[in-house]
Scaffold this motif. Sequence first.
Motif, PDB file in Angstrom:
ATOM      1  N   ASP A   1      -1.251 -10.962   6.940  1.00  0.00           N
ATOM      2  CA  ASP A   1      -2.099 -12.015   6.689  1.00  0.00           C
ATOM      3  C   ASP A   1      -3.539 -11.529   6.971  1.00  0.00           C
ATOM      4  O   ASP A   1      -3.762 -11.220   8.076  1.00  0.00           O
ATOM      5  CB  ASP A   1      -1.680 -13.072   7.611  1.00  0.00           C
ATOM      6  CG  ASP A   1      -2.359 -14.393   7.311  1.00  0.00           C
ATOM      7  OD1 ASP A   1      -3.806 -14.328   6.912  1.00  0.00           O
ATOM      8  OD2 ASP A   1      -1.985 -15.392   7.346  1.00  0.00           O
ATOM      9  N   ASP A   2      -4.289 -11.505   5.984  1.00  0.00           N
ATOM     10  CA  ASP A   2      -5.542 -11.013   6.054  1.00  0.00           C
ATOM     11  C   ASP A   2      -6.356 -11.912   6.988  1.00  0.00           C
ATOM     12  O   ASP A   2      -7.607 -11.393   7.566  1.00  0.00           O
ATOM     13  CB  ASP A   2      -6.286 -10.980   4.423  1.00  0.00           C
ATOM     14  CG  ASP A   2      -7.566  -9.978   4.587  1.00  0.00           C
ATOM     15  OD1 ASP A   2      -7.465  -9.046   5.080  1.00  0.00           O
ATOM     16  OD2 ASP A   2      -8.661 -10.595   3.873  1.00  0.00           O
ATOM     17  N   THR A   3      -6.189 -12.935   6.988  1.00  0.00           N
ATOM     18  CA  THR A   3      -7.209 -13.902   7.795  1.00  0.00           C
ATOM     19  C   THR A   3      -6.908 -13.614   9.258  1.00  0.00           C
ATOM     20  O   THR A   3      -7.903 -13.427  10.045  1.00  0.00           O
ATOM     21  CB  THR A   3      -6.540 -15.317   7.546  1.00  0.00           C
ATOM     22  OG1 THR A   3      -7.095 -15.677   6.176  1.00  0.00           O
ATOM     23  CG2 THR A   3      -7.608 -16.289   8.490  1.00  0.00           C
TER      24      THR A   3
ATOM     25  N   ILE B   1      -1.326  -9.088   1.995  1.00  0.00           N
ATOM     26  CA  ILE B   1      -1.574  -7.577   1.452  1.00  0.00           C
ATOM     27  C   ILE B   1      -0.198  -6.954   1.742  1.00  0.00           C
ATOM     28  O   ILE B   1       0.374  -7.329   2.815  1.00  0.00           O
ATOM     29  CB  ILE B   1      -2.795  -7.285   1.921  1.00  0.00           C
ATOM     30  CG1 ILE B   1      -3.064  -7.109   3.525  1.00  0.00           C
ATOM     31  CG2 ILE B   1      -3.992  -8.010   1.566  1.00  0.00           C
ATOM     32  CD1 ILE B   1      -3.980  -6.301   3.720  1.00  0.00           C
TER      33      ILE B   1
ATOM     34  N   SER C   1      -4.990 -10.702  10.295  1.00  0.00           N
ATOM     35  CA  SER C   1      -4.769  -9.070  10.461  1.00  0.00           C
ATOM     36  C   SER C   1      -3.551  -9.115  11.589  1.00  0.00           C
ATOM     37  O   SER C   1      -3.491  -8.143  12.169  1.00  0.00           O
ATOM     38  CB  SER C   1      -5.842  -8.533  11.159  1.00  0.00           C
ATOM     39  OG  SER C   1      -7.187  -8.752  10.181  1.00  0.00           O
TER      40      SER C   1
ATOM     41  N   GLN D   1      -5.101 -14.573   1.872  1.00  0.00           N
ATOM     42  CA  GLN D   1      -4.674 -13.400   1.143  1.00  0.00           C
ATOM     43  C   GLN D   1      -3.518 -12.750   1.945  1.00  0.00           C
ATOM     44  O   GLN D   1      -3.521 -12.364   3.335  1.00  0.00           O
ATOM     45  CB  GLN D   1      -5.778 -12.647   1.118  1.00  0.00           C
ATOM     46  CG  GLN D   1      -6.837 -12.861   0.061  1.00  0.00           C
ATOM     47  CD  GLN D   1      -6.330 -13.383  -1.164  1.00  0.00           C
ATOM     48  OE1 GLN D   1      -5.660 -12.866  -1.842  1.00  0.00           O
ATOM     49  NE2 GLN D   1      -6.783 -14.582  -1.436  1.00  0.00           N
TER      50      GLN D   1
END
Length: 344
Positions: free
Chosen positions: A291-293, A216, A295, A214
Amino acid sequence: MNFKRTGIGSATKSGLSSGKRTLASHRNSTLVEQEEKRQDLGFGTRINSSYARLINKDGSFNVSRVHASFWHRLNLYHRLITMSWPKFLLLVFAAYMTVNAIFSILYLLAGPEYLKGLPESNTGNRFWGAFFFSAQTLTTVGYGHVSPSGYLTSAIAAFESMIGLLAFALATGLLYGRFSRPIAHVRFSRNAVFGPYLDVNAWMFRIINQRSNQLIDVEVEVSLSQLETKPDGTPFRRYYLLKLERSKVNFFPANWTLVHPITESSPLYGCTPEQLEESDAEFLILLRAVDDTFSQMVHARTSYRADEVLWGRKFRSMVDSKTSGNYSLDMDTFDDTSEVPLNS
């Protein structure tokens, strides 16, 4: 009297000089203000006459440095982290074979009789026996059927063991760095398009996240770089920040078409394909996202030159109508466009 006349003349000259300094100061401040307002992405205004893009399609900068020192040009860690996986694995394998070959030669030069258990049939068998003993020593496996004897051979084996420990610690760190480095696997459309948008025309391109992770707070900036001519006829490169219909989205689960409406305030207003070609126009794209993985912030770059813009086209829908129950996108249609008439 002479003194007074001299004083008046000096005052007059002083006033004139002061006025000239004031005009020069005002002119300089005006030039400084114009320079501060000038858009510059870091490439400068000087240009080459040859055809060359500023940003390559893969996002790398098309800039080379000459007369730089060898170590600055090598930048080994950066190269090992950023090179492709096939090149990295091939380099590690080549280094592993080379080190073992060097140490096997050193063992043979020190005397093959000082390697107990080494085959004695011929030179080839001895070399490969020393090579595999080197591999076992370098990796600290040590099967034990060949062992060193003598001071010199034991010293070489001890030194190789230390090299092996340091090398594999370095290789492990590089592997971790390569796996842990966040990369925005964002795909940009092969071409940008110039097509109708609402009641005007617009310059557009499309992006999509190729992975299931994901992204964001995705933000995109688009700048136009083109050649213009100064009043004295000198060509220079000028940059314009293109205003997008929407430059930021909170979520990025599907494809996103970036749109720059061609209004009267746009530098592309009234532009033709021939004018874009003549001005050596290039659209510079910069994408930022979290990158949500990991952060962490990730970036992606690319560019479109004038000959990579399709006029009178629009992107086709990627929604797969055959799939029901969820929102499905057909990646095979990502670059597909259809012909449409432009708004007058």
